[in-house]
Write an enzyme that holds these catalytic residues in place. Sequence first.
Site, PDB file in Angstrom:
ATOM      1  N   ASP A 261     -10.278 -14.959 -13.547  1.00 52.04           N
ATOM      2  CA  ASP A 261      -9.214 -14.359 -13.085  1.00 52.04           C
ATOM      3  C   ASP A 261      -9.900 -12.978 -12.586  1.00 52.04           C
ATOM      4  O   ASP A 261     -11.253 -12.811 -12.584  1.00 52.04           O
ATOM      5  CB  ASP A 261      -8.453 -13.932 -14.439  1.00 52.04           C
ATOM      6  CG  ASP A 261      -7.082 -13.432 -14.062  1.00 52.04           C
ATOM      7  OD1 ASP A 261      -6.906 -12.837 -13.111  1.00 52.04           O
ATOM      8  OD2 ASP A 261      -6.341 -13.249 -15.146  1.00 52.04           O
TER       9      ASP A 261
ATOM     10  N   ASP B 181       2.198 -14.822 -11.120  1.00 52.16           N
ATOM     11  CA  ASP B 181       2.339 -14.809 -12.776  1.00 52.16           C
ATOM     12  C   ASP B 181       3.928 -14.832 -12.918  1.00 52.16           C
ATOM     13  O   ASP B 181       4.282 -15.172 -13.912  1.00 52.16           O
ATOM     14  CB  ASP B 181       2.062 -13.373 -13.228  1.00 52.16           C
ATOM     15  CG  ASP B 181       0.604 -13.459 -13.602  1.00 52.16           C
ATOM     16  OD1 ASP B 181      -0.074 -14.405 -13.403  1.00 52.16           O
ATOM     17  OD2 ASP B 181       0.198 -12.340 -13.936  1.00 52.16           O
TER      18      ASP B 181
HETATM   19  C1  DGJ Z   1      -3.454 -12.361 -15.250  1.00 45.12           C
HETATM   20  C2  DGJ Z   1      -3.064 -13.954 -14.801  1.00 45.12           C
HETATM   21  O1  DGJ Z   1      -2.418 -14.226 -13.734  1.00 45.12           O
HETATM   22  C3  DGJ Z   1      -2.294 -14.480 -16.176  1.00 45.12           C
HETATM   23  O2  DGJ Z   1      -2.156 -15.702 -15.796  1.00 45.12           O
HETATM   24  C4  DGJ Z   1      -3.169 -14.172 -17.230  1.00 45.12           C
HETATM   25  O3  DGJ Z   1      -4.344 -15.092 -17.197  1.00 45.12           O
HETATM   26  C5  DGJ Z   1      -3.491 -12.819 -17.589  1.00 45.12           C
HETATM   27  N1  DGJ Z   1      -4.167 -12.219 -16.412  1.00 45.12           N
HETATM   28  C6  DGJ Z   1      -4.490 -12.544 -18.781  1.00 45.12           C
HETATM   29  O4  DGJ Z   1      -4.852 -11.381 -18.727  1.00 45.12           O
END
Ligand code: DGJ
Length: 707
Positions: free
Chosen positions: A457, A526
């Site tokens: 990430d 997300d």
């Molecule tokens: C952003 C990601 O897109 C989410 O799926 C998750 O992993 C969060 N970060 C965790 O902080």
Amino acid sequence: MPVTPLDDHHWAVITPASTYVLGVEIDPRTGEAAPRQTYWGPRLTPEAARQVTTVPRRHVSSFSTPGEIEELLPVDGGTRWGSPSLQVAFGHARSLELRFAGARVHDEGGGTERLDLVLADAHHPFEVVLSVRAHPGTDVIERWTTVRAGAEAAITRLDSGNWFIPDAAAYRYSGVFGAWAEETQLQRGPLPVGELTFTSRQGITGHMSNPWVMIDEGAATEEHGEVWGVALAWSGSWRVTSTHRPEGGACVSAGFGHDGLRWTLSPGEELVTPVTLGLYSSGGFGAASRAWHEYARAHVLPTPAEDRPVLYNSWEATTFAVTEEHQLELAKTAASIGVELFVIDDGWFGARDDDTTSLGDWFPHRGRFPEGLRRMFDGIRDLGLRAGLWVEPEGLSKESELYRAHPDWALHMEHRRRDEKRRQLVLNFARDDVRAWAFGWLDRLVTELGLDYLKWDMNRPFTQAGWPERGATQDRVWIEHTRGVYRVMAELRERHPGLRIESCAGGGGRTDFGILRHTDEVWPSDNTDARDRQTVHHGFSQLYPAGVMSAWVTDVPNATTRRTISLRYRFHVAMSGVLGIGGDLSEWTSAELEEAADLIAQYKRVRATVQRGRQYRLAGVPGQERSAVQYALGDEVVVLVYNPIGNAGRGPRRLRLTGLDAEALYELAADGSRWYGATLMASGLRPAAWEPIGDDHRSEMVVLRKL
Ligand code: DGJ
């Protein structure tokens, strides 16, 4: 021979369905050389390609320069006024005058050929090499630029290449815009006369736009019409500028870096750009997308032939509250419904109870995992699951042991604030010590826990990004950081050949053909609301194949939109990519778990076709009205059919398939009935989900087999 020499100064790149003709033209008065594109369109024989090099250029007034937009790399110099693809200063003089210094075709093996055109400045020791690569079996052409300095030269713009879009009665652009939780929204409209720039100045690919544009002749549809596409394989800042000239003609220049930054080359140094990709298709946007997908599978992705496993990710279920007991409970249920890979998300390390702290402290959370993570991962594996873990190697919390020990490891500038975003800074992956540190703990983690999968990430764009010790060359971090990320990923994969990596940047902020060389899947958004996801998937599918598009079924009301959608519809949307589950399974009823198990089993039977098949966006505006998407691989055809608004009397009842063999018979898996391809394409099916009377959010999966 994909690269065919036509004469001393002209070459044709002949792909299965297109031809790209380029040549070096030398001004007889000044000796200045300009590599130009003379043709890009339907496939030509070498003889016809030779003819197009003799077509005279149109007349223009003295207020514009003939052929400037046709150049492969219009430089800042001579009588050019357009947006330069290469801008370089030697001391105070900021202009190039190039001479032709030679050309060579290289055989790269496996039928791949590369043409290098070499140019040199008339006065300064500065060389420009334009490379064009053609792989057999794809219409996607790769191009990039290398510059070499014999004396100090300051580069303020270096694009990978400029593509001329041949004259058309009208031009239309297609691209995607977006934001966090709203990525890859397709936009399409007339290409304005002037310059249209899609860009990221964030140090990452970004949510706002994606590094590609497609230009069509004004009226292309999903299945018809000419489309020229340009993309950039890069995951840092970028710029794709389309120029539509008032006197006619358009071009697209694509490159990394961004305006205002400077890359100073010392004598003997070179700078190589990432690859820009060009695709011509005469079969509309659908055929263009299928060509991009096929190219990704053949020439970009590290593991294109694998079935991607059904994954469970704990983020929406637990957020930061990761505990062994709860994860194992989730894993047990996940395994029982057919999940194959269990991924633990954020919250397992440092003192990470929320997003204010601990990025950089990549050791097990001392409060929640005093004895480490090993037992939890053994437990996951004992359930027959593969195991994955979330990491954010570039993230750095000010509130961390790492930051206290190495404040200089953050991207920062002298005498400037270090502003946080999501309460964090960015580690400077251009630094050797930072990369060595990152590789060290990642390698240990993967080895010690036996990880099969990392979700990588990146949760904040660059700001105030510099590297004070590097003085005048610190702007380089904008490019070298990205290369550093690629390097660490490549080294990890080399050390752990079984390791698979997912690219994520706060959702879909790092989706591009650059990161896809190093990762197997991307997390597109997300936002897991199934209807919003349909729109995201639609934009995503314009360039990227379903086999890299991770999609989870989560709980309702949805965490982002509060919308409630049937479980089946949520599944069918997630099944249009790489199916995953992201809900709190401990809250699912036994009926829901049973339905989930059945849908997962159905997905496994067809996933090869969904993940690796030819994709056809069949009908309707996804997420807003009746729509369907079809996948075909070998003899199997899979169609996912959606009806978000059940009782609407309007809208189609019949769904016409496409891309079938007209004369062959196809058997419907549901009832064994047999239909000619011609019937299915001309008259179509009548999907139950499209019947007018019924609930909202009905969907179905139709499977056919060619006999
Ligand atoms: C952003 C990601 O897109 C989410 O799926 C998750 O992993 C969060 N970060 C965790 O902080």
